[in-house]
Design a protein around this motif. Structure first.
Motif, short mmCIF file in Angstrom:
data_model
loop_
_atom_site.label_atom_id
_atom_site.label_comp_id
_atom_site.label_asym_id
_atom_site.label_seq_id
_atom_site.Cartn_x
_atom_site.Cartn_y
_atom_site.Cartn_z
N LYS A 138 0.84 -1.20 0.00
CA LYS A 138 0.00 0.00 0.00
C LYS A 138 0.87 1.26 0.00
N LEU A 139 2.04 1.17 0.65
CA LEU A 139 2.96 2.31 0.65
C LEU A 139 3.42 2.63 -0.76
N GLN A 140 3.72 1.60 -1.57
CA GLN A 140 4.15 1.85 -2.95
C GLN A 140 3.03 2.48 -3.78
N VAL A 141 1.80 2.04 -3.55
CA VAL A 141 0.66 2.65 -4.24
C VAL A 141 0.52 4.11 -3.82
N THR A 142 0.68 4.36 -2.53
CA THR A 142 0.61 5.73 -2.01
C THR A 142 1.67 6.61 -2.65
N GLN A 143 2.88 6.10 -2.75
CA GLN A 143 3.97 6.87 -3.36
C GLN A 143 3.70 7.16 -4.83
N ALA A 144 3.14 6.18 -5.54
CA ALA A 144 2.83 6.38 -6.96
C ALA A 144 1.76 7.45 -7.13
N LEU A 145 0.72 7.41 -6.29
CA LEU A 145 -0.33 8.43 -6.37
C LEU A 145 0.24 9.81 -6.05
N ALA A 146 1.12 9.89 -5.06
CA ALA A 146 1.73 11.18 -4.70
C ALA A 146 2.54 11.74 -5.86
N ALA A 147 3.28 10.84 -6.54
CA ALA A 147 4.09 11.29 -7.68
C ALA A 147 3.21 11.77 -8.83
N VAL A 148 2.13 11.05 -9.10
CA VAL A 148 1.23 11.43 -10.19
C VAL A 148 0.53 12.74 -9.88
N GLY A 149 0.13 12.93 -8.61
CA GLY A 149 -0.57 14.15 -8.24
C GLY A 149 0.33 15.30 -7.87
#
Length: 551
Positions: free
Chosen positions: A156-167
């Motif tokens: 879930k942390l990796q998904v969170t980091q990906a969303l943060a990068a995209v946004g």
């Protein structure tokens, strides 16, 4: 669906965190928002309720593949994963589609659950029509979702980091927004995804009407020798020390006249604990408490096994609520009068919490006691009573710590100083293949102890626990080879083996259980070490286990 299936296979094939992060960001940037909403739901751990009975899936797949039952079972045994087995055995697709992930989930997958209940005679044809449209690489994902076995090597942390990068926003803000997103009844939409990656605004921090909890702050294990405590931690006066309770970590949220109870696993459990819902209604609006749900009877916490009697019940009768009452042992306050308190020091939050608990004087709300000790040896002596009290050890919380996001140390730290696990020497008697990267290895084991003392002629091995963690890859490969050589019988995917292997099994708690043949249930069992020095005849007995039961 094709793009999500391609992402699944790309993630599954890679061991590089950088490559996985790049794949996640690429998918999220290119995907339709509605598809991305469901992709985040599944990748972050969301699972819809069971859609189709597994027994029916097996039968239909066996028929479609034209295989006898024994050969299907052998195939499943060889592959080790039902979704992958079915995807491999089905004949090639005869139709095609151009639907995205959201359309597949909402138009095809989710309606299967109602069809299974309301029109079960039509369900087989609906399933066949669906998988005839799917390419082989899509079928694996499809069956993973249907069976509830969707897992791929991202956290879930990796998904969170990906969303943060995209946004282009702070990952901590994304973590906050993701709380509750993967609830089992969730139905994420395009707007929900857009809200995850939207620019930050001051108004969203108010959350005056939302039942959304905060990301849980998690503790790190602390296992240093006692003589090093002063050098590493400083004096006990720098810390708030509490018992580490063995219950369900939860946040109680009260906003806009409504109350919500959220577990650490982001499951909404309000209906399972009506006494806590009643407590929530009594709290002032704009309040969020962090604490532990425990069974409380006769002025003390009860074993976790008591709490389990409530967790598995679909209906909660008056007798059950009366016999197994729960309370919230509160140890933090995260919001007060609608204001986020997480940036305050731990000591200040604790003062506010104690004032609130005293003012409420509610039978379902108790403060987690703060422990005092002259020095660390004094606290260590107090910690020796933990097992008798039914707790796991102590929590050490820096007085100046803010309430962080997840298992971090950037704004302060919590340590969990746990007591050593209980342990017995047990015999491996059954084995089953694992999942994911262990799908080709026998890595899930059932362990037994003797039902009588040494020398008793008719004594037998009695199973009491299952465990799959604790061995190195090299050890697991050796055990796998032994299991293949010593298999006695097969029961579907389960192998009965000749008892030759002894392991020291550790566990956090033990209780009597009418659901287990041994009469005993253990909590969090895992392998501590392989006892290659110990013959099977010298493994422990049920009497040894019974001696570990709390008085």
């Amino acid at each position: 669906m094709k793009a999500f299936a391609a992402l699944y296979h790309e993630l599954d094939a890679s061991t590089s965190n950088l490559a996985k992060q790049a794949a996640l960001q690429r998918y999220l940037r290119e995907a339709d928002a509605a598809d991305a909403a469901w992709a985040v739901y599944f990748l972050a751990g969301g699972k819809p309720r069971q859609l189709v009975p597994v027994k029916l899936l097996r039968l239909l797949a066996q028929e479609a593949a034209g295989l006898p039952e024994w050969l299907f079972d052998e195939s499943y045994d060889a592959v080790g994963d039902l979704a992958e087995t079915i995807a491999l055995l089905l004949p090639p697709p005869t139709d095609a589609h151009d639907l995205g992930l959201a359309a597949w989930v909402e138009q095809h997958l989710l309606p299967l659950r109602d069809a299974a209940k309301n029109t079960p005679d039509e369900l087989p044809d609906r399933l066949r029509a669906q998988w005839r449209q799917l390419a082989p690489e899509e079928r694996l994902v499809y069956f993973k979702l249907i069976t509830g076995a969707f897992r791929v090597g991202v956290s879930k942390l990796q998904v969170t980091q990906a969303l943060a990068a995209v946004g282009g926003i702070d990952a901590k803000r994304v973590a906050q927004r993701l709380m509750g997103y993967t609830h089992i009844g969730g139905r994420p939409r395009a707007d929900d995804y857009q809200a995850l990656i939207a620019p930050e605004s001051g108004s969203e921090q108010e959350q005056k009407t939302s039942g959304q909890p905060y990301p849980f702050f998690l503790a790190h294990p602390f296992n240093l020798p006692l003589e090093q405590f002063d050098a590493v931690l400083g004096p006990p006066s720098d810390w708030i020390v509490e018992w580490k309770w063995d219950g369900i970590r939860a946040q109680l949220v009260k906003r806009a006249g409504a109350a919500w109870v959220w577990s650490r696993g982001e499951e909404l459990v309000t209906e399972r604990f009506p006494e806590l819902a009643t407590l929530g209604e009594a709290l002032p609006d704009g309040t969020v408490l962090d604490g532990e749900i425990v069974v409380w009877r006769e002025g003390r916490v009860q074993p976790f096994a008591e709490l389990q009697k409530r967790i598995g019940r679909k209906t909660l009768g008056a007798k059950l609520l009366r016999d197994i009452p729960v309370v919230l042992l509160a140890y933090d306050i995260l919001e007060w009068e609608g204001r986020d308190l997480r940036a305050l020091p731990q000591s200040q939050r604790r003062v506010l919490l104690d004032e609130l608990v005293a003012r409420m004087d509610h039978p379902s709300l108790l403060p987690s006691p703060v422990l005092a000790g002259a020095d660390w040896p004094d606290l260590a002596r107090q910690r020796e009573a933990a097992r008798a009290m039914g707790v796991e050890g102590m929590m050490l919380k820096r007085r100046d710590a803010q309430y962080g996001v997840g298992r971090t140390k950037d704004v302060g730290v919590w340590w969990k100083w746990k007591i050593d696990p209980l342990s017995v020497d047990a015999v491996l008697i059954y084995a089953q293949r694992g999942h994911g990267r262990r799908a080709s290895l026998f890595s899930d084991y059932t362990f037994a102890v003797w039902d009588g003392p040494p020398g008793q002629e008719d004594r037998r091995l009695m199973p009491f626990a299952k465990a799959y963690s604790g061995l190195t890859d090299a050890e697991m490969a050796r055990v796998d080879a032994i299991i293949r050589k010593t298999t006695v019988e097969s029961f579907g995917p389960v192998k009965s083996v000749k008892p030759t292997l002894v392991f020291e099994l550790g566990f956090e708690g033990i209780a009597r259980s009418t659901r287990h043949k041994s009469g005993i249930a253990v909590r969090f069992p895992r392998m501590l070490r392989w006892r290659e020095d110990k013959p099977v005849e010298e493994a422990d007995t049920l009497q040894t286990l019974a001696a570990l039961l709390p008085a």
